[in-house]
Design a protein around this motif. Structure first.
Motif, PDB file in Angstrom:
ATOM      1  N   GLY A 481       0.875  -1.135  -0.145  1.00  0.00           N
ATOM      2  CA  GLY A 481       0.088  -0.150   0.087  1.00  0.00           C
ATOM      3  C   GLY A 481       1.013   1.312   0.127  1.00  0.00           C
ATOM      4  O   GLY A 481       1.494   1.559   1.061  1.00  0.00           O
ATOM      5  N   TYR A 776      -5.174   0.007   8.221  1.00  0.00           N
ATOM      6  CA  TYR A 776      -4.697   0.029   7.008  1.00  0.00           C
ATOM      7  C   TYR A 776      -3.990  -0.867   6.549  1.00  0.00           C
ATOM      8  O   TYR A 776      -4.250  -1.509   5.258  1.00  0.00           O
ATOM      9  N   THR A 779      -6.431  -3.626   5.615  1.00  0.00           N
ATOM     10  CA  THR A 779      -7.160  -3.239   4.390  1.00  0.00           C
ATOM     11  C   THR A 779      -6.243  -3.405   2.949  1.00  0.00           C
ATOM     12  O   THR A 779      -6.728  -4.206   2.060  1.00  0.00           O
ATOM     13  N   LYS A 780      -5.108  -3.029   3.180  1.00  0.00           N
ATOM     14  CA  LYS A 780      -4.151  -3.244   1.999  1.00  0.00           C
ATOM     15  C   LYS A 780      -3.810  -4.526   1.965  1.00  0.00           C
ATOM     16  O   LYS A 780      -3.586  -4.953   0.624  1.00  0.00           O
ATOM     17  N   ARG A 781      -3.512  -5.486   2.875  1.00  0.00           N
ATOM     18  CA  ARG A 781      -3.158  -6.811   2.457  1.00  0.00           C
ATOM     19  C   ARG A 781      -4.256  -7.718   2.576  1.00  0.00           C
ATOM     20  O   ARG A 781      -3.957  -8.718   2.839  1.00  0.00           O
TER      21      ARG A 781
END
Lengths: 877, 103
Positions: A481, A776, A779-781
């Protein structure tokens, strides 16, 4: 002219565009009519007209643009866009606003208090040149006082001062005008007000000729007393008032700006009126305070050397009046006023700084998150032709908007917070009444916070505009991200927040522990259910010794008769309030006066020890049989007995207090009592000696009453009993012992309270930061997590992965925080009691708190990761 | 050339008085014998620009067939501008002529 019109058109909204469209439509219609007139079919005519006209869109836009200030217009558009953008991300916006406004509000409020108390100029002329002088030696724990005799000598020998003046407290009963009231005032040498640069509001200052024992019966009124008692009438000059039945002529009124926080008052001021021939004006009679002004260009150091040099001369001239180790302590007035508080206040400044830093780190974090999240949006705009400056400007507006709202909320918080802080503050906090919200402080706090918000808001904006279009637009962006750099800086910021929060919380824990320790100290006397007040037997009725003694005895009788009062006693000095130190001389130890130890001396009535719960250790207490005609007796404290008679029995030995004098009676020690902490719970007990009130008449004393139940409930009945005893007497300063004790701890409690507030805020902010990072990450991973789960990773594995990520941040932060705390703890040392700065209990508590905070913050993201459905993740690819 | 457009429009208004944009277009077409055809897309931006500059003033009115249209007229400043533009035009054409006559 055109400019104004163009500006005005901005406000007309779409009106301009509509008019232009109408104008162009007319043209086209006419052209079409022309062609129809030539024989073309209507649609063909229309088409031909339009073709001939050319690019209509461009034309209408350009035409319209001529009529407005396009620059301003685009700014307004960006602003509207920014507002919309902020509204569409309520979560982020709210959090950012919350953080910023808390930081602004808290910092402003605390800083306002600090500034008023610590930093603002003292309300005297050239306050930097004012110093306090006091006679000091090894034996004096708090050198505050000097003597008249020494003052006279100082003026003879010292060179570095423009003026040296004396002042002392003065209480008296105002009578003759209805209800008798006790006045609180000061007596000062003639040049006192001139030294401070204070000019009387009405009338005149004292004259040197009035500063003698015979001519000293003039007064200046304090401003609020003048308002209260005389209604602010200008006719008071020349009037006479009776203080302790002595007429004083009113010669002046002081201005309202003169708030004598240092110098006593505030009701009346009279000349000191001493003369060297008087017994209480002797060189050893230290009960006055001295203030001096440095001559122009003289530094504090030089003055200190000068006055001590003079003192040496004086000591040589009068060796019998001074201890060999006597010196002069010179304290700049500001330091004298603020004193021990200074450390505490600077501590608070540091705390506000820390909190601000944490808030900034948090905001920075948030901004980076947003920038990364909006990368695709921003790239799209760039692709559609928005210049870099445009994008930057728009993000700037968003930051400004958030900063603006936070500023407004922060101001509100500060406005509410300052009075709250003032109310909770210890009442003797200097210049408490001067604390009000200061524009400068507010302005600078706002500026600092807003600068941060804007600065950090811009950072990602600048990086975002240098986008690699392709990678940003592609949805299969690298899993971590954003750039590796962004991610790392976020982790760093969170770690920093944790570290700073650690320092704050550690400091708070240390202080709280100190407080707890203090509360557990044995004061040596009873603090619950004791009511105290001061009384002055000032009338002519009490002019001789016998009358005074009798009055004392009778008063006790009357007070003990009040229902709810179990016992009553008189004392010259109350524990925790003031002190009376005199030389302690033992009969068979002929040490010269100047070298004998000093003891806190009290003269007390027989029931004192019972009332105050001071235990008898050996021998006996005072009784009613100790009269002026019987043997002179005394009691000493435990520590005194232990220190001065380590191997002998002090009972039966004889002592004198306050100057060895062959002509005066010796007092026989008949008992040893428990020690009292006279100077506060954090000071060791001193040498103490007691003399019986039944043998020594003194007409100004304090009364202590042991009550059944809440002492405050008995205030009225006690006042009535005193009035019944003598209607001209007015009790002064009635309060419970508990209140008095709480007062001594008030400073620490206040600072601890504020620090706790900051600590809590810091923890909250750190938690938000940790949550942000982890959320975060999840979410990104989530694709990666989905894949892992599909490949057999259990929920536990996933959760522990998330927690480990968070844990790494927090652990790193705590390590840094520990190191930082070790460095900063030194500044805390002054305020600690019973704990070292490296107290393991406090530090482990802090670590536990932060760990807990990190854990809680990680729970939500971890839970989300756990609930991830691998199939839905993979399907979304 | 923008300068030329301004010149033609100003001259039209000076000679014919109060006109709307379409009228100006027609006049120039007719007088020039259909050789000069205004770039109509640029006319209106120019007219509005000149209004802001104070060379012409405009107001809404009714056309011959009772439709609402914006009418333009030249101002005193506009006349000064026209004089200046005419002078430049003279100078320009003379210069071009000299170059062309050089054999």
């Amino acid at each position: 002219m055109g400019l104004i019109r163009r500006f005005g058109n901005l406000l007309r909204g779409n009106a301009v565009q509509r008019e232009v469209d109408e104008e162009l439509a007319f043209h086209l219609d006419e052209r079409t009519r022309h062609y129809i007139g030539k024989g073309m079919a209507p649609e063909a005519a229309r088409k031909e007209a339009e073709r001939q006209f050319g690019s209509r869109t461009l034309s209408r836009e350009e035409t319209r643009d001529r009529n407005v200030l396009t620059g301003l217009e685009s700014v307004m558009r960006d602003l509207r866009y920014a507002i919309r953008s902020v509204r569409y991300q309520p979560g982020y916006s709210l959090v950012a606003i919350l953080i910023l406004s808390l930081a602004i509000g808290a910092n402003t409020a605390v800083f306002t208090v600090i500034q008023s108390v610590l930093l603002n100029s003292l309300p005297y002329q050239n306050p930097e040149g004012l110093v306090q002088l006091s006679e000091a030696d090894e034996n004096t724990p708090q050198p505050i006082t000097s003597s008249y005799g020494t003052y006279v000598e100082w003026r003879r020998h010292a060179r570095a001062f423009e003026a040296i003046e004396l002042y002392r407290g003065w209480t008296g009963t105002l009578s003759g005008h209805g209800q008798a009231t006790m006045l609180s005032g000061s007596r000062v040498t003639a040049g006192f007000f001139r030294l401070l640069g204070v000019e009387p509001l009405l009338g005149r200052d004292f004259e040197v000729s009035e500063d003698t024992p015979d001519t000293r019966y003039v007064v200046m009124l304090g401003h609020s007393f003048w308002q209260r008692r005389f209604g602010g009438s200008p006719n008071v000059l020349g009037e006479k008032i009776l203080i302790d039945e002595q007429p004083f002529e009113i010669v002046g009124v002081l201005p309202a700006s003169f708030r004598p926080t240092l110098f006593g008052g505030p009701d009346v001021w009279a000349p000191l009126g001493y003369h060297i021939s008087q017994s209480h004006a002797c060189r050893g009679c230290q009960h006055l305070r001295a203030v001096a002004r440095l001559s122009g260009g003289v530094s504090t150091e030089q003055a200190r050397a000068d006055i001590n040099g003079a003192h040496e001369l004086i000591k040589r001239e009068y060796p019998r009046d001074y201890r060999p180790d006597a010196y002069v302590r010179l304290t700049p007035l500001r330091e004298y006023l603020v004193g021990r508080l200074e450390g505490a206040l600077y501590l608070l400044v540091a705390a506000t700084g820390l909190l601000l830093a944490i808030a900034c780190a948090n905001i920075a974090n948030l901004c980076i998150v947003r920038a990364t999240a909006r990368k695709s949006e921003l790239s799209l705009r760039a692709a559609l032709g928005a210049g870099r400056m445009r994008i930057v400007r728009q993000l700037l507006f968003e930051s400004l908007l958030i900063a603006g709202v936070s500023g407004a909320v922060g101001i509100l918080l500060a406005v509410a917070g300052v009075p709250l802080l003032v109310q909770l503050a210890p009442p003797w906090l200097p210049r408490l009444d001067e604390i009000q919200l200061d524009g400068w402080v507010l302005g600078s706090c706002l500026a600092a916070s807003l600068l941060t918000a804007v600065g950090f808001g811009l950072l990602p904006a600048l990086s975002a505009s240098r986008l690699d279009l392709r990678s940003a637009l592609s949805s299969s962006a690298p899993g971590a991200g954003g750039t590796r750099g962004a991610f790392f800086s976020r982790q760093f910021l969170v770690g920093a927040q944790v570290a700073l929060a650690f320092v704050l919380v550690a400091g708070t824990s240390l202080l709280v522990r100190s407080l707890v320790n203090l509360w557990q100290v044995e004061p040596g006397f009873r603090t619950e259910n004791v009511l105290t007040f001061a009384l002055d037997l000032a009338n002519s009725r009490y002019r001789n010794d016998a009358a005074v003694l009798e009055a004392g005895r009778l008063l006790i009788e009357r007070l003990e008769a009040v229902p709810g009062v179990e016992s009553a006693a008189l004392t010259s000095v109350l524990p925790l309030m003031g002190f009376d130190r005199r030389g302690f001389h033992v009969e068979d130890r002929p040490i010269p006066s100047t070298e004998s130890p000093s003891a806190d001396t009290y003269w007390v009535s027989p029931h004192w020890f019972e009332t105050m719960g001071i235990p008898l250790k050996r021998g006996r207490l005072f009784t009613a049989e100790d009269t002026p005609d019987s043997m002179r007796v005394a009691l000493i404290g435990e520590t005194t007995a232990r220190q001065l008679w380590p191997d002998e029995d002090p009972l039966g030995k004889r002592i004198q207090l306050g100057g060895r004098n062959a002509d005066r009676p010796w007092y026989t020690i008949v008992g040893i009592v428990g020690d009292v902490r006279q100077y506060g719970l954090d000071r060791e007990p001193t040498l103490q000696a007691y003399q019986p009130a039944t043998q020594i008449p003194v007409s100004y004393f304090r009364v202590a009453l042991r009550t059944r139940g809440d002492p405050d409930l008995l205030k009225r009945s006690v006042q009535e009993a005193i009035a019944a005893f003598d209607s001209d007497l007015a009790p002064y300063g009635m309060q419970s012992m508990e209140a008095l004790l709480a007062g001594t701890l008030a400073e620490r409690r206040y600072v601890a309270m504020l620090l706790t507030l900051f600590g809590a805020l810091a923890l909250t902010l750190a938690a938000i930061g940790i949550y942000g990072v982890l959320a975060y990450v999840v979410t990104k991973r989530h694709r990666e997590i989905g894949v892992r789960m599909a490949l057999g990773a259990t929920v536990r594995n996933v959760v522990s992965m998330v927690l480990r990520q968070g844990g790494a941040c927090v652990a790193a932060g705590m390590a840094a925080g520990l190191a930082l705390a070790a460095v900063c703890a030194r500044f805390l040392e002054q305020m600690l009691f019973g704990v070292t700065p490296a107290d393991p209990l406090a530090l482990s508590l802090t670590a536990a708190l932060l760990g807990l905070c990190g854990l809680l913050a990680s729970l939500l993201p971890a839970a989300r990761a756990a609930r991830l459905d691998p199939s839905s993740v993979l399907r979304a690819e | 050339m923008q300068g030329t457009l301004d010149l033609l429009v100003l001259k039209t208004l000076a000679a014919r008085g109060r006109m709307h944009g379409y009228g100006i277009t027609l006049h120039i077409e007719q007088i020039s014998g259909n050789i000069l055809r205004l770039e109509e897309g640029s006319l209106y931006p120019a007219l509005h620009r000149m209004t802001q500059a104070g060379w012409v003033q405009s107001e809404w009115g009714l056309s011959d067939n009772k439709r609402r249209a914006r009418f333009y007229s030249i101002t005193a400043t506009g006349r000064e501008q026209l004089a200046a533009e005419e002078q430049s035009w003279e100078a320009l054409t003379k210069a071009v002529g000299r170059v062309l006559r050089f054999a």
